[in-house]
Design an enzyme around this catalytic site. Structure first.
Site, PDB file in Angstrom:
ATOM      1  N   ASP A   2       0.849  -1.261  -0.024  1.00 24.29           N
ATOM      2  CA  ASP A   2       0.032  -0.143  -0.035  1.00 24.29           C
ATOM      3  C   ASP A   2       0.821   1.289  -0.024  1.00 24.29           C
ATOM      4  O   ASP A   2       1.936   1.385   0.667  1.00 24.29           O
ATOM      5  CB  ASP A   2      -0.843   0.078   1.172  1.00 24.29           C
ATOM      6  CG  ASP A   2      -2.278   0.897   1.143  1.00 24.29           C
ATOM      7  OD1 ASP A   2      -2.379   1.169  -0.038  1.00 24.29           O
ATOM      8  OD2 ASP A   2      -2.920   1.066   2.082  1.00 24.29           O
ATOM      9  N   ASN A  50     -10.378  -3.852  -5.979  1.00 26.90           N
ATOM     10  CA  ASN A  50      -9.919  -2.879  -6.876  1.00 26.90           C
ATOM     11  C   ASN A  50     -10.314  -2.623  -8.082  1.00 26.90           C
ATOM     12  O   ASN A  50     -10.189  -1.793  -8.845  1.00 26.90           O
ATOM     13  CB  ASN A  50      -8.203  -3.296  -7.023  1.00 26.90           C
ATOM     14  CG  ASN A  50      -7.430  -3.183  -5.731  1.00 26.90           C
ATOM     15  OD1 ASN A  50      -6.413  -4.015  -5.473  1.00 26.90           O
ATOM     16  ND2 ASN A  50      -7.898  -2.353  -4.948  1.00 26.90           N
TER      17      ASN A  50
HETATM   18  C1  FPP Z   1      -2.135  -0.064  -3.320  1.00 21.81           C
HETATM   19  O1  FPP Z   1      -1.570   1.195  -3.255  1.00 21.81           O
HETATM   20  C2  FPP Z   1      -1.517  -0.922  -4.424  1.00 21.81           C
HETATM   21  C3  FPP Z   1      -2.194  -1.513  -5.033  1.00 21.81           C
HETATM   22  C4  FPP Z   1      -3.594  -1.543  -5.256  1.00 21.81           C
HETATM   23  C5  FPP Z   1      -1.488  -2.200  -6.232  1.00 21.81           C
HETATM   24  C6  FPP Z   1      -0.288  -2.849  -6.090  1.00 21.81           C
HETATM   25  C7  FPP Z   1       0.225  -3.437  -7.250  1.00 21.81           C
HETATM   26  C8  FPP Z   1       1.815  -3.161  -7.775  1.00 21.81           C
HETATM   27  C9  FPP Z   1       2.680  -2.740  -6.901  1.00 21.81           C
HETATM   28  C10 FPP Z   1       2.118  -3.411  -9.066  1.00 21.81           C
HETATM   29  C11 FPP Z   1       1.712  -4.751  -9.732  1.00 21.81           C
HETATM   30  C12 FPP Z   1       2.487  -5.606  -8.926  1.00 21.81           C
HETATM   31  C13 FPP Z   1       3.135  -6.651  -9.400  1.00 21.81           C
HETATM   32  C14 FPP Z   1       3.486  -7.930  -8.584  1.00 21.81           C
HETATM   33  C15 FPP Z   1       3.805  -6.624 -10.941  1.00 21.81           C
HETATM   34  P1  FPP Z   1      -2.494   2.318  -3.562  1.00 21.81           P
HETATM   35  O2  FPP Z   1      -3.039   2.850  -5.028  1.00 21.81           O
HETATM   36  O3  FPP Z   1      -3.864   2.162  -2.800  1.00 21.81           O
HETATM   37  O4  FPP Z   1      -1.655   3.713  -2.733  1.00 21.81           O
HETATM   38  P2  FPP Z   1      -2.562   4.838  -1.803  1.00 21.81           P
HETATM   39  O5  FPP Z   1      -3.190   4.170  -0.884  1.00 21.81           O
HETATM   40  O6  FPP Z   1      -1.387   5.467  -1.452  1.00 21.81           O
HETATM   41  O7  FPP Z   1      -3.617   5.507  -2.954  1.00 21.81           O
END
Ligand code: FPP
Length: 214
Positions: A2, A50
């Site tokens: 996150d 998501n």
């Molecule tokens: C949460 O951060 C993260 C995600 C919903 C996606 C995580 C995915 C990756 C790191 C890329 C794909 C993974 C691989 C294994 C290739 P957020 O967007 O909710 O951040 P925020 O809470 O700060 O808005």
């Protein structure tokens, strides 16, 4: 994993860049996996919730997944990393499913597991496992549900780390977390380095686990 969005926002960059940097953090961690001796590292890459994000962000995340598998698969094979996917990943785009099936086959002999949760939700996983247990006719019990979880062939969850200062599970490994140790860190995911993992493992080693006993 996150904090990608907030990492980008702090720098006035598009969220997509935060996710790209998130993938780089994944790559660094996978490269540093061998000396940790970990049997399995599970990453929450895309939750079943998501899909509620804007289409553009969902597309960005799916494209990052495609690129990551394409670019890093040879390295997984070379470094004995075995890929495992949990969640309802078979319902993702057909090209991603095919790519993941190929990656699973190519890494089947790996010794350290990188489990990636894709289209994953803990409640869905438990409901699916209970339905399978029921269909198998063995009745519903802790053992029969556990035997049908996506993680049935993985070691028990010992340590669950959440980044970015949020203090909740957000539907991740709910069943498996029953006796897991929890660690909540303020680090935003793109800033998460192998040294953070080493520190987390040191912290874990100092925990006293009683599993309800005394
Ligand atoms: C949460 O951060 C993260 C995600 C919903 C996606 C995580 C995915 C990756 C790191 C890329 C794909 C993974 C691989 C294994 C290739 P957020 O967007 O909710 O951040 P925020 O809470 O700060 O808005």
């Amino acid at each position: 994993m996150d904090g990608n969005g907030r990492w980008a926002k702090k720098r006035a960059l598009p969220r997509a860049v935060g996710h790209q940097r998130g993938v780089e953090a994944v790559r660094r961690l996978v490269r540093a996996l061998a000396p940790t001796g970990l049997e399995c590292l599970t990453l929450y890459a895309f939750s079943s919730e998501n899909w509620k994000r804007p289409d553009e962000e969902v597309d960005d995340l799916m494209n990052l997944m495609r690129r990551f598998i394409r670019s890093d698969l040879p390295e997984f094979v070379a470094n004995n990393v075995k890929l495992k996917i949990i969640g309802d990943w078979q319902s993702l785009a057909p090209d991603i499913v095919a790519m993941l099936e190929d990656a699973l086959a190519q890494t089947a002999n790996g010794t350290q597991t990188l489990a990636v949760a894709l289209n994953y939700g803990g409640q869905h996983e438990i409901a699916r496992a209970a339905a399978k247990a029921s269909a198998a006719g063995g009745g519903i019990s802790i053992e029969t549900i556990a035997a049908h979880l996506d993680t049935a062939d993985l070691p028990p969850l010992d340590l669950l780390i959440r980044t970015s200062g949020e203090v909740r599970l957000s539907n991740f490994l709910l069943w498996q977390a029953a006796y897991a140790e929890m660690l909540f860190v303020d680090t935003l995911w793109p800033d998460f380095e192998p040294a953070h993992l080493t520190r987390a493992l040191d912290d874990f080693a100092r925990r006293e686990r009683r599993y309800g006993g005394r």
